[in-house]
Design a protein around this motif. Sequence first.
Motif, short mmCIF file in Angstrom:
data_model
loop_
_atom_site.label_atom_id
_atom_site.label_comp_id
_atom_site.label_asym_id
_atom_site.label_seq_id
_atom_site.Cartn_x
_atom_site.Cartn_y
_atom_site.Cartn_z
N LYS A 9 45.59 27.70 35.61
CA LYS A 9 45.30 29.11 35.84
C LYS A 9 45.96 29.65 37.10
O LYS A 9 45.87 29.04 38.16
N LEU A 11 45.97 33.31 39.23
CA LEU A 11 45.38 34.64 39.40
C LEU A 11 46.41 35.51 40.09
O LEU A 11 46.86 35.20 41.20
N LEU A 35 45.28 35.12 34.92
CA LEU A 35 44.18 36.04 35.16
C LEU A 35 44.74 37.12 36.06
O LEU A 35 45.66 36.86 36.85
N SER A 46 36.74 37.15 40.73
CA SER A 46 37.41 36.29 39.75
C SER A 46 37.41 34.84 40.22
O SER A 46 37.16 33.92 39.44
#
Length: 138
Positions: A9, A11, A35, A46
Amino acid sequence: MDKKQREFKVLLVDDEDIFREATARQLSVRGFIVLTAESGEAAVESVKNDPPEVVVLDQQMPGMHGSDTFIAIKKIDPLIEVIMLTGNTSVDNAIELMQMGTFDYLMKPINIDELLYKIEDAYTRKKLNEKQQREAGQ
């Protein structure tokens, strides 16, 4: 690194909708789980709810500034690597952020290939730091 190995992931935090959406699309196509957040405040939420391995963070944003966002993210999880983006060239600011522990500092407009390499390097460093922390805890 092939697409399968990249499934971690990232961000992406930027208040410019067009930049954020276009960059997120380019990263997704290359196999990252992306994300997005449009503000520092949204980025912090988040990170609390769905922690990424790497954060790509714009320095200049209304509301919570990039530096403050960086500090808040590191308080939540010191092992998350953060790459700062900026549109202006303040060398003092870049040095200060590097001393605080940002992984790297890139100028906008960014080169997507350079960003990819930085994200992969940041992810590698995060994994090494996690391994060292586990070994130190044994």
